[in-house]
Motif scaffolding. Structure first.
Motif, mmCIF file in Angstrom:
data_model
loop_
_atom_site.group_PDB
_atom_site.id
_atom_site.type_symbol
_atom_site.label_atom_id
_atom_site.label_comp_id
_atom_site.label_asym_id
_atom_site.label_seq_id
_atom_site.Cartn_x
_atom_site.Cartn_y
_atom_site.Cartn_z
ATOM 1 N N LEU A 77 60.694 30.161 70.687
ATOM 2 C CA LEU A 77 62.125 30.834 70.649
ATOM 3 C C LEU A 77 62.815 30.313 69.375
ATOM 4 O O LEU A 77 63.928 30.828 69.182
ATOM 5 C CB LEU A 77 62.855 29.746 71.785
ATOM 6 C CG LEU A 77 62.201 29.658 73.081
ATOM 7 C CD1 LEU A 77 62.954 28.980 74.157
ATOM 8 C CD2 LEU A 77 62.492 31.068 73.547
ATOM 9 N N GLU A 78 62.184 30.043 68.089
ATOM 10 C CA GLU A 78 62.913 29.724 67.147
ATOM 11 C C GLU A 78 61.812 29.934 65.907
ATOM 12 O O GLU A 78 61.312 29.222 65.316
ATOM 13 C CB GLU A 78 63.535 28.228 66.809
ATOM 14 C CG GLU A 78 64.590 28.065 67.888
ATOM 15 C CD GLU A 78 65.147 26.821 67.754
ATOM 16 O OE1 GLU A 78 64.428 25.945 67.190
ATOM 17 O OE2 GLU A 78 66.319 26.697 68.018
ATOM 18 N N LEU A 79 61.285 31.276 65.808
ATOM 19 C CA LEU A 79 60.344 31.514 64.537
ATOM 20 C C LEU A 79 60.729 31.501 63.384
ATOM 21 O O LEU A 79 61.918 31.681 63.322
ATOM 22 C CB LEU A 79 59.426 32.839 64.897
ATOM 23 C CG LEU A 79 58.900 32.899 66.404
ATOM 24 C CD1 LEU A 79 58.475 34.630 66.721
ATOM 25 C CD2 LEU A 79 57.660 32.166 66.484
ATOM 26 N N PRO A 80 60.097 30.766 62.609
ATOM 27 C CA PRO A 80 60.353 30.363 61.363
ATOM 28 C C PRO A 80 60.060 31.683 60.278
ATOM 29 O O PRO A 80 59.465 31.316 58.998
ATOM 30 C CB PRO A 80 59.415 29.190 60.889
ATOM 31 C CG PRO A 80 58.233 29.366 61.435
ATOM 32 C CD PRO A 80 58.678 29.956 62.918
ATOM 33 N N PHE A 81 60.399 32.853 60.531
ATOM 34 C CA PHE A 81 60.228 34.050 59.875
ATOM 35 C C PHE A 81 61.481 35.112 59.902
ATOM 36 O O PHE A 81 62.177 34.935 60.780
ATOM 37 C CB PHE A 81 59.107 34.827 60.500
ATOM 38 C CG PHE A 81 57.829 34.013 60.732
ATOM 39 C CD1 PHE A 81 56.836 33.495 59.861
ATOM 40 C CD2 PHE A 81 57.121 33.801 62.186
ATOM 41 C CE1 PHE A 81 55.996 32.821 60.021
ATOM 42 C CE2 PHE A 81 56.202 33.127 62.298
ATOM 43 C CZ PHE A 81 55.442 32.457 60.995
ATOM 44 N N ALA A 82 61.596 35.735 58.867
ATOM 45 C CA ALA A 82 62.672 36.595 58.694
ATOM 46 C C ALA A 82 62.706 37.882 59.282
ATOM 47 O O ALA A 82 61.451 38.025 59.970
ATOM 48 C CB ALA A 82 62.818 36.889 57.058
#
Length: 242
Positions: A77-82
């Motif tokens: 739910l909070e992927l660390p990708f742009a």
């Protein structure tokens, strides 16, 4: 045991590929081996990521700068990708575990490039329904982290379209695995030492390693009706506000 069929989900040289919920690495490693791509696996389980890293060591090509492999612990739910990072995203046997699956699909749509492809696999409806009927311990809430829903083909197809993805194909897979899970649920999902479960598991392990033509043909013929998993292939529209 690969579920996504790369003949329906072709990887191209230079692709950046995400395996969301990579588990012990079956698709993230398969993608690395399939083509000259940059393969990234994400999972919440540090133990699974460690196992994936250990499995990958036998296949690493450190001198091949046309491909790379990476792992990260992150929440779907909070992927660390742009935005618009990945050419391809795989999410195999994951959405049925996530209460807020709409949020996960929104994140997938966000990080997928316009024109990029998405492959999702979930348990097929009626084989999964039998598992739920046979044992309450197979699924949530009695199984912590277990399956929280059963998708029908039409339901998940509609959810993918609602998330802004264009569906362009489906198929079933792993017919020989459905009876195994029915058997496990019948004797108790945690009873891995039951003689019938042990024998069937050894058969499946032999089948995965040896891949005899007889079982490959049987699985191909039986999967449209009996396949434990259903695979969806979709694409993010080439023109997008993201």
């Amino acid at each position: 045991m690969q579920t996504v069929d790369f003949s329906h989900f072709p990887l191209e040289a230079g692709d950046v590929v995400l395996d969301l919920g990579c588990g012990e690495g079956r698709h993230v490693i398969s993608a690395y081996l399939e083509a000259q791509v940059h393969s990234v696996g994400v999972d919440l389980s540090l133990d699974d990521l460690k196992t994936t890293r250990e499995k990958f060591q036998d296949f690493a090509e450190p001198d091949n700068h046309s491909k790379s492999f990476g792992l990260s612990s992150a929440n779907a739910l909070e992927l660390p990708f742009a935005d618009n990072t990945f050419d391809k995203v795989i999410c195999s046997e994951v959405l049925e575990h996530i209460p807020d699956y709409r949020g996960a699909l929104a994140e997938i749509q966000r990080v997928l490039k316009p024109g990029g492809m998405f492959a999702a696999t979930v348990p097929a409806w009626w084989p999964e329904k039998i598992n739920w009927m046979l044992s309450d311990e197979y699924h949530a809430p009695k199984s912590p982290g277990g399956h929280v829903r059963i998708y029908s083909k039409t339901e998940l197809a509609a959810k993918l379209r609602s998330a802004g993805l264009e569906l362009h194909g489906t198929h079933r897979a792993h017919a020989l695995h459905s009876p195994y899970w029915w058997l496990k649920c019948a004797v108790g999902p945690t009873d891995d030492d039951h003689p019938l479960v042990t024998r069937y598991r050894k058969f499946l392990e032999w089948d995965i390693v040896e891949q005899p033509s007889s079982t490959r043909i049987a699985d191909r013929l039986l999967s449209p009706a009996l396949g434990k998993s259903i695979v969806f292939y979709a694409r993010k529209p080439a023109r997008s506000s993201l």
